[in-house]
Structures are given as C-alpha cells and as structure tokens.
Design an enzyme around this catalytic site. Sequence first.
Site, mmCIF file in Angstrom:
data_model
loop_
_atom_site.group_PDB
_atom_site.id
_atom_site.type_symbol
_atom_site.label_atom_id
_atom_site.label_comp_id
_atom_site.label_asym_id
_atom_site.label_seq_id
_atom_site.Cartn_x
_atom_site.Cartn_y
_atom_site.Cartn_z
ATOM 1 N N ASP A 1 2.661 1.683 5.905
ATOM 2 C CA ASP A 1 1.261 1.383 5.647
ATOM 3 C C ASP A 1 1.156 0.251 4.620
ATOM 4 O O ASP A 1 1.800 0.301 3.565
ATOM 5 C CB ASP A 1 0.593 2.659 5.103
ATOM 6 C CG ASP A 1 -0.908 2.552 5.005
ATOM 7 O OD1 ASP A 1 -1.559 2.550 6.062
ATOM 8 O OD2 ASP A 1 -1.431 2.464 3.873
ATOM 9 N N GLU B 1 2.826 -2.473 8.626
ATOM 10 C CA GLU B 1 1.426 -2.862 8.802
ATOM 11 C C GLU B 1 1.168 -4.000 7.827
ATOM 12 O O GLU B 1 0.955 -3.787 6.636
ATOM 13 C CB GLU B 1 0.470 -1.704 8.510
ATOM 14 C CG GLU B 1 -0.966 -2.101 8.803
ATOM 15 C CD GLU B 1 -2.011 -1.300 8.040
ATOM 16 O OE1 GLU B 1 -3.163 -1.257 8.478
ATOM 17 O OE2 GLU B 1 -1.688 -0.719 6.989
HETATM 18 C C1 NOJ Z 1 -4.134 1.211 6.470
HETATM 19 C C2 NOJ Z 1 -4.405 2.417 7.289
HETATM 20 O O1 NOJ Z 1 -4.187 2.089 8.629
HETATM 21 C C3 NOJ Z 1 -5.830 2.826 7.020
HETATM 22 O O2 NOJ Z 1 -6.251 3.852 7.879
HETATM 23 C C4 NOJ Z 1 -5.934 3.253 5.579
HETATM 24 O O3 NOJ Z 1 -7.281 3.510 5.276
HETATM 25 C C5 NOJ Z 1 -5.402 2.167 4.644
HETATM 26 N N1 NOJ Z 1 -4.181 1.579 5.110
HETATM 27 C C6 NOJ Z 1 -5.100 2.739 3.300
HETATM 28 O O4 NOJ Z 1 -3.950 3.530 3.357
#
Ligand code: NOJ
Length: 535
Positions: free
Chosen positions: A202, A261
């Site tokens: 993440d 991500e």
């Molecule tokens: C990215 C995640 O995909 C999202 O759902 C989340 O709110 C934020 N990161 C914070 O962790």
Amino acid sequence: MKSDYVWWRDGVVYQIYPRSFADSSGDGIGDLKGIIDRLDYIAELGVDAVWFSPFYPSPDVDFGYDVSNYIDIDPKHGTLADYERLVEESHKRGIRVILDLVLNHTSDQHPWFLESRKSRDNPYSDWYIWRDPRPDGGLPNNWEAIFGTPGWEFDALRGQYYYHMFYPQQPDLNWRNPQVRKACLDVVRFWLDHGADGFRLDVFSNFFKHPDLPNNPPALGLRAFDRQKHIYDSNQPEMIPLLRELRELLDSYPDRYAVGETFMPTPELVARYTAPGLVHGAFNFDMLGCHWDPACFLKVVQETEKTMHHEAWPVNFLNNHDTSRSASRFRSGENDERLKVAAALTLTLRGTPYIYYGEEIGMRNIHVPRRFIQDGVGEKYWPIFDGRDKNRAPMQWDATPHAGFTTGKPWLPVHPDFPQRNVEAQRKDPKSLLNFYKRLIQVRKDLPALRRGLFQPLTYDPRNLLAYLRQTREQTVLVALNFGRRPVRLAVGIDLRQRSWRLALSSHHEKLPAFEAGGYLSLAGNEVLILVAET
Ligand code: NOJ
C-alpha cells in the site's frame, strides 16, 4: 503448463475485498471462512492468485487500511487458523495468496503509536513523525493529507504534532528509524513464513519523507492537497535501497512476488520502482483516467512500453476498491458487450492482468444515499465525490436474499440488479460476461504469445478500434477490439492471407473471418477477435 510459467508474470490476479466477498457468520461482513467456501469459484475462473485487501485487526476508520496489529486477523474476519486454512485450500487449488501490506502508516490504535504518543523519550517515541509546533504555534510545515485535512494532527498527550498522509487516525511511520524498518521487514518475514506468496504494498512510494520536512512548493489545483507539488512527502531516494532489501528478502523464499501501489503515479515512477532488483510490478493508474476511448488506452500502453525497463513487467487493471466500477464508468447500461471488450483489453495486453471481484459478472456501482455513506472521504467530499462505498458492494452470488452474500444485514447495500446479475445466472448462460472471462483467461493460458509476446500496435481507427499483435518467435496473436456498437472494416496494414490463422476467440463468431485483399478484416459491433498463427 510449461515449466517456464511464472505465476505472477504469466498468470491472472483476482482482487478480493474481504468485507464484501462472502459472509459465513451472518454478521453482514465478509470473512475468511466465507472466502474458503468460494474458492472453487475462484479456481473455476482460472485465475492464478488472489490479492486480499487487508483483513488484519483494524478499527476500520479506513476499512482495514488502518491496521492495529500487523500479525493477526481481525476477529470480524476470522482467526489465524482460518487464515492458515485459506492458504492451504488456496494452494490446493493452485491459487497463490497475495497479502496487502499497509506499512506507510498504522492505525492510531496500534500499540506502537499508543506507546509513541506517551512521551518524547519512550522506546517508541521516534517510530512516527513528531514535531513541535512552530514558534508562532503553527503547523510544522505546509504538508496536506490527501483525505482533506492538513497533514499534521496535534496530540495533546505528547504536546506535539504527528504527520499523516491519510486520515488523522492513520499516523505515518518513521521509516528513517532503523527499528521501524526492522519491525516492518519482520512483518514481511512473518507472512512469508505463514504461506504468503506475495504482497501488495500500500502506497509504498510514500514510506520516506524528506528528513528536513521542507514545505512543498505550490502547484495549481482544486483541493489544498493538489495545490502543492508533492516532492518532499513522497518518492524519496531512500526507497530504492529499501526495495532492494525487500526484494532480497522475498528472493530468499522460492517464487515470491511484490506489487507496489505507486502513490500519485506517473509512468516514470512506475518505471523507477520496477527496475531490475526492485518490485516485480507497480500499479499505473493512467488507464483508469481513460473514458471509453481506444486512443487513450493505446496512449497509456505505449507510454508504459516506452518508459519501463525492457525486463520490467506492467500491471493492467480497470478496477479496484478505490475506483468507480468500470461497468458504470464506461456507461454500459445493462449491456455487457462493452465490458467484454474491456475484459479482452486487460487480458491481452503485455503485463499481469488484475480483476476486481464482481468485475467478471459486470457488477455496477451501487447508489449510497448521503446519510448512509460509510467511507469518510465520501462524507467529506460529497457531492463532488461520493466516496468508495459504491464500488465495494457485496458480491452478487445468486438471486436469494442479499444476493447470497450473507444471511444477516449486509454492511453495504447489495445492488438491486442482483436477481438478474449474479454468478449463478451467468454460470448457466453461455453468452454471459462471466463465461467470456473464463474463455479469455483460458485463451491467455493457452497462448504463450498472449502472455509473453511483444506488443505491436496495428493501424487503427482511433475512434472505434484497437488492434495489435502480440508476438514471440514461435507465435503471433492478433487482437482486434471494436469499441464501437457498429460493424467496422479494420485495415490491419498487413496481408492476413499470407499466414495460416486460426480463431482463438471471437465474442460474436464461431468461425475464422474472411480476410479481404489489402489487409481488411470485418468486425461486428463491440466484437472481440483473437487470432493466432504459428511461425
Ligand atoms: C491506498 C488504499 O488502496 C486505500 O484504500 C487506502 O485508503 C489508502 N491507501 C490508505 O491506506
């Protein structure tokens, strides 16, 4: 399958949002036992791996993305024993397990933070980013959080501000502290030892901030967050050696994988982080910005091809838990023809395809009236942005109450189209989107050129068509996608009659189409056509 098959490279990944997939306990929230009961369905789809959005203990300010214990399972989702069974049952079916690691920040209820805020000199005091107010009492710098507040929150107990990129209940970890680095890598090791095959990281590109915390320079934008260039709060050079270390850790186990991500991604950032020896994949969100426009998709693909290292491997997706569902975005109405074209696009490009649960049956966004919105960002920005609840609705399994998702009251409403649009109904219909996904996944498995081949665009009509070759030395695959509802004649620019093609898949025809002189090919409205020729 040939022995050079690499699951994360040749395979297809399915994303499950555990709250919404299958509820075995009747509390209206999905759980691991529910997922285990549905593993045969996932195997039947033909995917190689599942990415599970977080199921660790969490106060759910951000529905699992605020973790209060990295090495356990939230009781609402099950137990560690359920997790072990999930891994075992997945592996039995040839399905790999990708866990979501949220290591940029913890929950403010994580014991590390609870300790850290107690004083300025306790063993955890430097695990987060703490700063005194400025002499005039102001915030330490101008950094903004993306969820609509300043990036700094004052903690009265410690008498200091702490920094957070997301909700104030998600304090950012101080990755410059070697103890934090070690603790987080220990988390990775823990799950590797507990059967995880890979990780989705993440917002990994945000782990490090500039050590001096300078103000971000101004930019043009709508929200406060967009009115600055995020050069000091993300993408710091220290990320590269950290990724190298993480990769070495992964490589000390057989066949492990990491996909990042990329936060606020650009093709350059994706290329930077997927260079050899770093992460295996990184999400590029540019395709999500495309309307139903083949020229836009082609531009993104070409940009990716141009920018990434030749050994690096793209990731292709049109949906996830943060984004409006493509079925609604592409304004498909009740018709699934466009969605077959979209499916073919993600599954035939060079790169690993990701499918978001429910995408394979064409689930649409749900409508959540303002007073029932649960996603904090949606509450904050309504009506400009109504949040992410709409794309996290319960999976539509069958026509029984609550779509077979739960026997209780689902945490989010089920889409009212569930009596018609559900897995069971689509299983029985040979022409359904679900069966089309299955065929596509199988075709991809059968054709090495579709998995590994180079990408070469053919002449195309930018308003309606996308056509490309995927080529290895032994095999050529031609993919032609008609984005328009009308039949078209496609000028492919090569004389198709010189090769011996066979039909791998057409959404409309059973037989190989006739090739016209001069390299023309006719396609029905919204046809997906995949041809293959051996060399
Ligand atoms: C990215 C995640 O995909 C999202 O759902 C989340 O709110 C934020 N990161 C914070 O962790």
